[in-house]
Design a protein around this motif. Structure first.
Motif, PDB file in Angstrom:
ATOM      1  N   ASP A 150      12.971   1.461   1.242  1.00 17.61           N
ATOM      2  CA  ASP A 150      11.776   2.182   1.676  1.00 17.61           C
ATOM      3  C   ASP A 150      10.752   1.208   2.252  1.00 17.61           C
ATOM      4  O   ASP A 150      10.769   0.029   1.953  1.00 17.61           O
ATOM      5  CB  ASP A 150      11.159   2.901   0.491  1.00 17.61           C
ATOM      6  N   VAL A 151       9.830   1.756   3.040  1.00 21.01           N
ATOM      7  CA  VAL A 151       8.917   0.902   3.793  1.00 21.01           C
ATOM      8  C   VAL A 151       8.010   0.059   2.889  1.00 21.01           C
ATOM      9  O   VAL A 151       7.752  -1.104   3.182  1.00 21.01           O
ATOM     10  CB  VAL A 151       8.152   1.724   4.853  1.00 21.01           C
ATOM     11  N   THR A 152       7.575   0.617   1.746  1.00 24.01           N
ATOM     12  CA  THR A 152       6.708  -0.201   0.870  1.00 24.01           C
ATOM     13  C   THR A 152       7.515  -1.307   0.187  1.00 24.01           C
ATOM     14  O   THR A 152       7.008  -2.402  -0.050  1.00 24.01           O
ATOM     15  CB  THR A 152       6.000   0.641  -0.218  1.00 24.01           C
ATOM     16  N   ILE A 153       8.786  -1.012  -0.120  1.00 26.13           N
ATOM     17  CA  ILE A 153       9.656  -2.017  -0.734  1.00 26.13           C
ATOM     18  C   ILE A 153      10.046  -3.058   0.327  1.00 26.13           C
ATOM     19  O   ILE A 153      10.107  -4.250   0.053  1.00 26.13           O
ATOM     20  CB  ILE A 153      10.925  -1.361  -1.337  1.00 26.13           C
ATOM     21  N   GLN A 154      10.294  -2.585   1.562  1.00 26.26           N
ATOM     22  CA  GLN A 154      10.593  -3.499   2.665  1.00 26.26           C
ATOM     23  C   GLN A 154       9.472  -4.524   2.830  1.00 26.26           C
ATOM     24  O   GLN A 154       9.727  -5.720   2.998  1.00 26.26           O
ATOM     25  CB  GLN A 154      10.773  -2.706   3.964  1.00 26.26           C
ATOM     26  N   ALA A 155       8.222  -4.058   2.745  1.00 24.42           N
ATOM     27  CA  ALA A 155       7.087  -4.966   2.881  1.00 24.42           C
ATOM     28  C   ALA A 155       7.110  -6.016   1.778  1.00 24.42           C
ATOM     29  O   ALA A 155       6.859  -7.194   2.025  1.00 24.42           O
ATOM     30  CB  ALA A 155       5.776  -4.174   2.843  1.00 24.42           C
ATOM     31  N   GLN A 156       7.436  -5.589   0.554  1.00 24.31           N
ATOM     32  CA  GLN A 156       7.530  -6.552  -0.558  1.00 24.31           C
ATOM     33  C   GLN A 156       8.609  -7.601  -0.290  1.00 24.31           C
ATOM     34  O   GLN A 156       8.398  -8.798  -0.488  1.00 24.31           O
ATOM     35  CB  GLN A 156       7.910  -5.836  -1.868  1.00 24.31           C
TER      36      GLN A 156
ATOM     37  N   GLU B  71       7.783 -10.065   2.528  1.00 23.91           N
ATOM     38  CA  GLU B  71       6.765 -10.998   2.030  1.00 23.91           C
ATOM     39  C   GLU B  71       7.431 -12.059   1.149  1.00 23.91           C
ATOM     40  O   GLU B  71       7.144 -13.250   1.253  1.00 23.91           O
ATOM     41  CB  GLU B  71       5.708 -10.214   1.236  1.00 23.91           C
TER      42      GLU B  71
END
Lengths: 324, 323
Positions: free
Chosen positions: B186-192, B195
């Protein structure tokens, strides 16, 4: 405003989780937990959320592929939830679905012609000859050659199969199509072809879409209004432009900031969320987002916020916004 | 310093319908500590390029037919399997797309981490466990000592991808190849995860090849970009060359066809007509000609060579100067 085409009131879908063959369900997966929405004729409503937020379940409840636990689904003022299978049949013509993976949603043993003819047979429309003419017209509408009718789904590429799925959905001139991640399995260059086709069809037939997806840029592009869903509830809803320009809910803000932007000059101010989405079997107390929220206060774990109008035509479910 | 140099790589597969070239003459250089993105659609050969570098082509059907993969002066394409095994996991490692299939479901997380350490170092069992626990902590897994005893199915998708990253980095490799590391997330996990990869790369100075179809991920993580189409490199350059002044019609089409948050809602999107050709029946000359809006008669006859535009920017198109 005209009468809505579809109105959903406080819809709940709780899947029982049984621990043994004969035991009664003690816990429930609250996949959809009190969702209300409305869709106008010819409108596209985008539904965005991460995996497990209940967006697909909501779409399937509206199409009555699932029998919702509670709540109402009104189509042109008629409640669909309590209709028998037979009484539902005329509405099924009007509410169609497009699925994510056309390979799994098309019968591999039927030719494309047979797949597209089936809706007419089920609903007793036309004779064999007129049905064949309709199939040829459908193929032409979605941009496939007419010889496709004698071929099987596996002979087509992913993008072409999605065109077949779309042709089947529009066969009976529905007024509402529920699109469940229709482009997420496709390559970038094919994705834009399918999005353009969906937008063209909407213009031509005045279709309404419930467009379910996790890609916010795609949803923004195709939608008039956008709903953001988190753990079975709508947390924010507004016009598509508004929600991206000035998102109110902390979850929406972090979702939008998380999208990688195809521009190497732009540095994003990313709001990184900690942890994963909690389980919908035991959602957090109070505000369901408080466990990951960067601005949560102690009261957020105690009081559950309601979805309230924060600005004109812009609703949000957050204690911090609604108390201001 | 060039860490990895891929020269005219050709990778072939034998199939029931004959031999197909999944990768046809791919060349690029990666400096020590650099980040290179390979972007393209399904079937363009980006993953096969990665597997060729790693020496993980499916056997017995896949093979490097010609070309060189020079890692620190050594041609890996000619190296023995024993030598390759010594390098793989220790100096060059890979992050796979599907954490559920990349992890062994019947072994604990701890065992899958210590296995790599045991193979490439001579640490004692106790040291291996502490190395593994430290690595889990570094990739941001809470309570690493407990996670060590758990199985992959007990973790969420994002946590599993962190474990896959931990396995790839535990021996402090010089080069990591990440094949669509965030596509399944998911996009929020992808961002993590992006990073995390960035932080680890800053800390260790490792080089990275990022393979993805997502131009957003490329723009955010890479310094150099290779655009592939139907087994060939059609354009390569710095991330600014590719995004600011794309020369190949395919690169331009890809960039124009993605909806972005700045787009006018409901406006028709730019499209690339048609679809990727099958590897069994590739166009003879320019492989993109049948989908290209700028194609003319000679594009169907004359195969375009790679042309050098600047020290960093190369393109494979006969008409790039006129576009």
């Amino acid at each position: 405003m005209t009468a809505p085409l579809l109105e959903v009131n406080d819809l709940k879908m709780h899947f029982p989780i049984k621990s043994g063959l004969f035991s009664r369900a003690k816990t429930f997966n609250r996949a959809v937990d009190g969702v209300s929405l409305s869709i106008q004729p010819g409108e596209t409503v985008g539904l965005v959320g991460e995996s497990g937020c209940g967006k697909s379940t909501l779409g399937r409840c509206i199409a009555r592929l699932y029998q919702p636990t509670e709540g109402r689904v009104y189509f042109k003022g008629n409640d669909l939830v309590h209709l028998s299978h037979k009484a539902l049949l005329p509405y099924r013509q009007n509410i169609q679905m497009i699925f994510q993976d056309p390979m799994e949603s098309l019968n591999a043993r039927h030719t494309v012609g047979e797949i597209l003819e089936e809706p007419f047979i089920i609903h007793g429309i036309g004779d064999a000859q007129s049905r064949r003419r309709s199939v040829a017209k459908l193929l032409d509408t979605v941009g496939l050659p007419s010889r496709s009718a004698t071929r099987y789904p596996f002979e087509f590429s992913g993008g072409q199969r999605q065109r077949i799925g779309i042709a089947r959905a529009i066969a009976l001139n529905p007024e509402l199509i529920i699109c469940d991640e229709p482009v997420s399995a496709l390559d970038v260059s094919i994705q834009s072809q399918i999005l353009n086709l969906l937008m063209d069809l909407q213009q031509e037939y005045n279709l309404a879409y419930l467009f379910i997806a996790h890609d916010l840029a795609v949803v923004k592009h195709i939608s008039d209004r956008v709903l953001i869903m988190y753990l079975g509830q709508i947390v924010e809803s507004a016009a598509s432009e508004t929600i991206y320009q000035s998102p109110l809910h902390p979850y929406t803000q972090s979702l939008i900031s998380a999208i990688p932007i195809p521009d190497p000059h732009r540095k994003t101010n990313r709001i990184l969320l900690q942890g994963d989405v909690p389980s919908p079997i035991a959602p957090p107390s109070g505000c369901r987002f408080h466990t990951r929220c960067p601005v949560a206060e102690p009261r957020c774990s105690e009081t559950a916020p309601s979805l309230l109008e924060a600005e004109t035509q812009h609703d949000a479910r957050c204690l911090l916004i609604n108390s201001q | 310093m060039t860490l990895l140099s891929v020269r005219e790589l050709v990778t072939e597969f034998s199939t029931d319908e004959g031999t197909v070239r999944a990768v046809d003459g791919v060349s690029f250089d990666l400096p020590t500590g650099g980040t290179l993105g390979i972007v393209g659609e399904s079937g363009c050969g980006k993953s096969v390029t990665a597997l060729s570098i790693m020496g993980l082509l499916p056997q017995p059907n896949g093979r490097i037919a010609s070309g060189e993969v020079v890692y620190e002066g050594e041609n890996l394409a000619m190296a023995s399997e024993v030598r390759r095994q010594a390098i793989r996991g220790a100096e060059v490692s890979m992050i796979f797309q599907e954490p559920m299939t990349a992890l062994n479901p019947v072994h604990t997380i701890g065992r899958q981490l210590t296995e790599v350490v045991a193979l490439h170092t001579n640490q004692s069992a106790a040291e291996q466990i502490s190395t593994a626990t430290d690595m889990l902590a570094r990739v941001g897994i809470p309570e690493p000592a407990i996670r060590m005893t758990e199985y992959p199915h007990q973790l969420s998708g994002g946590m599993r991808q962190r474990v896959v990253i931990a396995i790839a980095l535990i021996c402090q490799p010089n080069l990591v190849i990440a094949d669509e590391p965030t596509t399944a997330l998911d996009v929020t996990i992808q961002a993590q995860i992006l990073e995390l990869i960035r932080t680890l790369q800053n800390d260790t100075g490792m080089a990275m090849i990022m393979i993805t179809h997502d131009l957003g991920v490329i723009a955010e993580t890479c310094e150099q970009v290779v655009v592939m189409y139907a087994g060939q490199v059609v354009e390569q350059g710095t991330v600014f060359d590719i995004f600011d002044s794309p020369k190949h019609p395919y690169t331009r089409g890809l960039l124009a066809s993605i909806p972005t948050l700045d787009n006018q809602p409901k406006a028709p999107l730019e499209i690339i007509p048609g679809m990727v050709p099958s590897l069994h029946e590739l166009p003879k000359a320019c492989r993109f000609a049948n989908r290209c809006t700028f194609a003319e008669a000679r594009c169907e006859i004359e195969a375009p060579p790679i042309e050098v535009l600047s020290s960093s920017h190369q393109v494979r198109c006969l008409k790039w100067a006129q576009l």
